[in-house]
Structure formats: C-alpha cells, structure tokens
Write a protein that holds these residues in place. Structure first.
Motif, mmCIF file in Angstrom:
data_model
loop_
_atom_site.group_PDB
_atom_site.id
_atom_site.type_symbol
_atom_site.label_atom_id
_atom_site.label_comp_id
_atom_site.label_asym_id
_atom_site.label_seq_id
_atom_site.Cartn_x
_atom_site.Cartn_y
_atom_site.Cartn_z
ATOM 1 N N GLY A 72 0.803 -1.213 0.000
ATOM 2 C CA GLY A 72 0.000 0.000 0.000
ATOM 3 C C GLY A 72 0.836 1.262 0.000
ATOM 4 O O GLY A 72 0.514 2.242 -0.683
ATOM 5 N N CYS A 73 1.939 1.217 0.733
ATOM 6 C CA CYS A 73 2.820 2.378 0.823
ATOM 7 C C CYS A 73 3.387 2.747 -0.538
ATOM 8 O O CYS A 73 3.310 3.902 -0.975
ATOM 9 N N PHE A 74 3.940 1.776 -1.240
ATOM 10 C CA PHE A 74 4.555 2.074 -2.526
ATOM 11 C C PHE A 74 3.523 2.521 -3.557
ATOM 12 O O PHE A 74 3.784 3.426 -4.351
ATOM 13 N N VAL A 75 2.356 1.893 -3.550
ATOM 14 C CA VAL A 75 1.293 2.324 -4.471
ATOM 15 C C VAL A 75 0.909 3.774 -4.172
ATOM 16 O O VAL A 75 0.783 4.611 -5.086
ATOM 17 N N GLY A 76 0.719 4.096 -2.897
ATOM 18 C CA GLY A 76 0.346 5.448 -2.522
ATOM 19 C C GLY A 76 1.398 6.473 -2.884
ATOM 20 O O GLY A 76 1.091 7.552 -3.402
ATOM 21 N N VAL A 77 2.672 6.149 -2.619
ATOM 22 C CA VAL A 77 3.756 7.081 -2.926
ATOM 23 C C VAL A 77 3.830 7.356 -4.424
ATOM 24 O O VAL A 77 4.017 8.502 -4.868
ATOM 25 N N VAL A 78 3.693 6.316 -5.241
ATOM 26 C CA VAL A 78 3.738 6.499 -6.697
ATOM 27 C C VAL A 78 2.616 7.410 -7.164
ATOM 28 O O VAL A 78 2.819 8.315 -7.993
ATOM 29 N N LEU A 79 1.415 7.228 -6.620
ATOM 30 C CA LEU A 79 0.277 8.045 -7.036
ATOM 31 C C LEU A 79 0.420 9.495 -6.576
ATOM 32 O O LEU A 79 0.019 10.421 -7.285
ATOM 33 N N VAL A 80 0.980 9.707 -5.385
ATOM 34 C CA VAL A 80 1.129 11.071 -4.877
ATOM 35 C C VAL A 80 2.244 11.812 -5.601
ATOM 36 O O VAL A 80 2.091 12.960 -6.019
ATOM 37 N N THR A 81 3.419 11.178 -5.742
ATOM 38 C CA THR A 81 4.570 11.856 -6.325
ATOM 39 C C THR A 81 4.565 11.826 -7.849
ATOM 40 O O THR A 81 5.160 12.688 -8.485
ATOM 41 N N GLN A 82 3.927 10.806 -8.450
ATOM 42 C CA GLN A 82 3.801 10.696 -9.897
ATOM 43 C C GLN A 82 5.143 10.908 -10.611
ATOM 44 O O GLN A 82 5.345 11.915 -11.296
ATOM 45 N N PRO A 83 6.090 9.999 -10.431
ATOM 46 C CA PRO A 83 7.417 10.161 -11.041
ATOM 47 C C PRO A 83 7.349 10.240 -12.561
ATOM 48 O O PRO A 83 6.480 9.645 -13.198
ATOM 49 N N ARG A 84 8.276 10.950 -13.136
ATOM 50 C CA ARG A 84 8.262 11.207 -14.575
ATOM 51 C C ARG A 84 8.342 9.926 -15.400
ATOM 52 O O ARG A 84 7.786 9.844 -16.490
ATOM 53 N N ALA A 85 9.076 8.952 -14.887
ATOM 54 C CA ALA A 85 9.237 7.706 -15.644
ATOM 55 C C ALA A 85 7.905 7.016 -15.897
ATOM 56 O O ALA A 85 7.750 6.294 -16.890
ATOM 57 N N LEU A 86 6.930 7.246 -15.018
ATOM 58 C CA LEU A 86 5.624 6.600 -15.161
ATOM 59 C C LEU A 86 4.540 7.542 -15.658
ATOM 60 O O LEU A 86 3.611 7.134 -16.343
ATOM 61 N N PHE A 87 4.662 8.842 -15.311
ATOM 62 C CA PHE A 87 3.578 9.759 -15.601
ATOM 63 C C PHE A 87 3.948 10.855 -16.601
ATOM 64 O O PHE A 87 3.157 11.748 -16.848
ATOM 65 N N GLY A 88 5.158 10.805 -17.156
ATOM 66 C CA GLY A 88 5.567 11.828 -18.108
ATOM 67 C C GLY A 88 6.019 13.084 -17.399
ATOM 68 O O GLY A 88 6.167 13.139 -16.188
ATOM 69 N N ALA A 89 6.231 14.130 -18.166
ATOM 70 C CA ALA A 89 6.817 15.368 -17.642
ATOM 71 C C ALA A 89 5.782 16.478 -17.531
ATOM 72 O O ALA A 89 6.039 17.632 -17.857
ATOM 73 N N GLY A 90 4.600 16.138 -17.098
ATOM 74 C CA GLY A 90 3.547 17.138 -16.958
ATOM 75 C C GLY A 90 3.771 18.047 -15.770
ATOM 76 O O GLY A 90 4.775 17.964 -15.059
ATOM 77 N N GLU A 91 2.786 18.877 -15.493
ATOM 78 C CA GLU A 91 2.933 19.868 -14.428
ATOM 79 C C GLU A 91 3.024 19.229 -13.050
ATOM 80 O O GLU A 91 3.565 19.805 -12.131
ATOM 81 N N THR A 92 2.493 18.022 -12.892
ATOM 82 C CA THR A 92 2.514 17.398 -11.568
ATOM 83 C C THR A 92 3.833 16.704 -11.272
ATOM 84 O O THR A 92 4.057 16.245 -10.169
ATOM 85 N N SER A 93 4.730 16.601 -12.268
ATOM 86 C CA SER A 93 6.006 15.941 -12.042
ATOM 87 C C SER A 93 6.904 16.828 -11.196
ATOM 88 O O SER A 93 6.867 18.052 -11.272
ATOM 89 N N ALA A 94 7.766 16.217 -10.402
ATOM 90 C CA ALA A 94 8.601 16.960 -9.468
ATOM 91 C C ALA A 94 10.056 16.946 -9.918
ATOM 92 O O ALA A 94 10.459 16.170 -10.781
#
Length: 303
Positions: free
Chosen positions: A138-160
């Motif tokens: 649950g922790c890793f799933v939650g962290v991925v959804l909150v932080t939305q890393p670029r490798a998975l979610f692209g380089a949109g505005e929510t990327s850090a």
C-alpha cells in the motif's frame, strides 16, 4: 488483596500509549514542516536547522535537569552516531521540503517505514507480519500516485524535480536507520537523552554552515524559528517514547496520518494543486497506516 494485572494486557496498554504518542508526533511533524516551508522562503536551510536544534537542546537539557537524569548516558558512540545520521536525514528532508510541494516531500520522507520494516527484521529480530507486508504494498502504491514520477507519468505539471526527489528518498533511507537505532537504544538510554544528543550534534554541525549563510530574521521569522524548535523537541520526545513501546516498522508507519494534513496545508497556504490521483494515493497511505495502527498486539520479543 490487589488485582494482579495480566502482563499481556499491560503490554497491550503500553502499545496503545505508544500509538497515541506516535500519532501526536506525526501531527507535530506536520506542523513544523509547514512552519519550515513558510520561513524557508527567505531564511537559508542551515539557519533553520541551527535555530531549531539549539532550541531543542535547551528544552532537552532542561528536561533532563528537572528529572535529575544523567546527560551523557552509557552508549555515547551510538548516541552520537544517531545524532549524525539524524542530521543528514534532516538536511535531506528540509531540502526536499523547500524544493517540492509539501505533500510530496512529506510522503517521500515517510517511505522510511518500508526500509525500517526491513532493517528491523535484520537488526532487531522483529519479523515481518502479514499486516506489515500489506502495508509495504500500500505504501509504494500510494507514494507512486502522490509523487507521480516522470518515468511513469511523463513530464507534466505534476512531475517533481528529480534531484529533489532523489535527495528525499536518500533521507528516507537514512531515517529508517535512525529509527532502528532509537529502538535498539531503548534498553539503556532515556528517551530525552536520545533527543538531547540528536539536537546537540545537529547544532554543532549546522553552526559553521549557518554562519556563512546567515540572514538576520525579522521578528515574525524569529517567532516561527523558535516555534519550529519547540515543535521539534515535542515531536522527537513523543516519537522516541513511542518507539520504546511499539514495534519499529509499525511505529514509523503511523506517521502517515499527517499526509492529508500536509496536502491541505499545501492547498491552503502554498496554493499547490493536488490532482485526483494524488488524493487516491494519500487515502491508500492513510488506510495502510491505519490498518497497522489498529493492531494492538504487544511488541513481539526479540529472537
């Protein structure tokens, strides 16, 4: 003739006290994080760390004196090492806090329960349980959804910022080592002594760094800095006492109760945008931590 208390009931009650302390610590940590982000807009990081640590030293030293508790303890090398690692983890966390949205920084920092679970298994003999394994997922799933890393979610505005993310993860790994050390020290060292060493080492290490970067605070900034120091002492005391009573992995997982508070602070105070996926991730993290918190079984013996 008095009633003899069942040892298991006594241990379960101690665990519940530990849970209360750890939830309190999480709320205090959320508060000091918001204050640090507010004052960090103008005050350099080393200055924030120095003032915060000096105030915590004063509180801890006064508490030890009032309780007539010896200051230096018996395992001085390990206490000093705990202080050094705590300082490094703090620098990593505050850097991330000032370069990432507040919720992202806090959530990444609180991946440390995952590493704490694994370290506690090896070092403390606190074996993984089904609940804790479920929490890891649950922790890793939650962290991925909150932080939305670029490798998975692209380089949109929510990327850090990837460098800030890396620093945050490094801080989380080091924090795991710190929590395991605190748990190991519980048999010989008073909780306030552990807090004192941590703040003292941080003060010594931050002083020369802060000297070169010093920016004179205005009255409001001084008030915030002193409040950060007070919150730091109360947070570390609650956290250290809680770790004396609750299994290391489960204990550190309880910090996730502050994630939703951090998101709300980011929205209200810093005008940060939080998308639906991030909210889903925060809920998953909160549910995972709550799942562990409801387990009131006493601490399992080492072996």
């Amino acid at each position: 003739m008095g009633v003899v208390e069942n040892p298991q009931d006594a241990e379960a009650a101690g665990t519940q006290r530990g849970v209360t302390l750890l939830v309190t610590a999480a709320i205090l940590f959320s508060g000091l994080s918001v204050l640090a982000k507010l004052v960090g807009a103008r005050i350099p990081l080393p200055e924030v760390i120095l003032v915060r640590s000096v105030v915590a030293v004063a509180f801890a030293r006064g508490t030890l004196a009032r309780g007539d508790i010896p200051v230096w303890g018996t395992r001085r090398t390990m206490l000093a090492l705990r202080g050094l690692l705590g300082f490094i983890a703090l620098v990593c966390y505050f850097y991330a806090l000032m370069h990432l949205p507040i919720a992202d920084a806090i959530v990444i920092h609180y991946t440390h329960p995952v590493f704490t679970l694994l370290l506690a298994t090896v070092v403390l003999g606190e074996a993984l349980e089904r609940r804790e394994t479920g929490f890891i997922v649950g922790c890793f799933v939650g962290v991925v959804l909150v932080t939305q890393p670029r490798a998975l979610f692209g380089a949109g505005e929510t990327s850090a910022d990837p460098f800030a993310l890396t620093v945050a993860v490094i801080g989380a790994v080091i924090s795991a080592g710190v929590y395991v050390m605190i748990r190991e020290l519980r048999s010989t060292e008073h909780p306030v002594r552990v807090v004192f060493y941590n703040a003292l080492v941080a003060s010594i290490l931050a002083a020369p760094w802060a000297w070169h970067a010093w920016v004179p605070p205005d009255p409001l900034e001084w008030t915030i800095l002193l409040a950060i120091g007070a919150c730091t002492f109360l947070h570390q005391q609650s956290m250290t006492r809680g770790l004396h009573l609750v299994r290391a992995g489960r204990a550190t997982a309880l910090g996730y109760v502050q994630v939703l508070l951090a998101m709300l602070a980011g929205i209200w105070l810093f005008h940060e945008e939080v998308d639906p996926l991030a909210w889903i991730g925060a809920v998953i993290l909160a549910v995972s931590a709550g799942w562990l918190a409801t387990d009131r079984r006493p601490v399992a013996p080492r072996g």
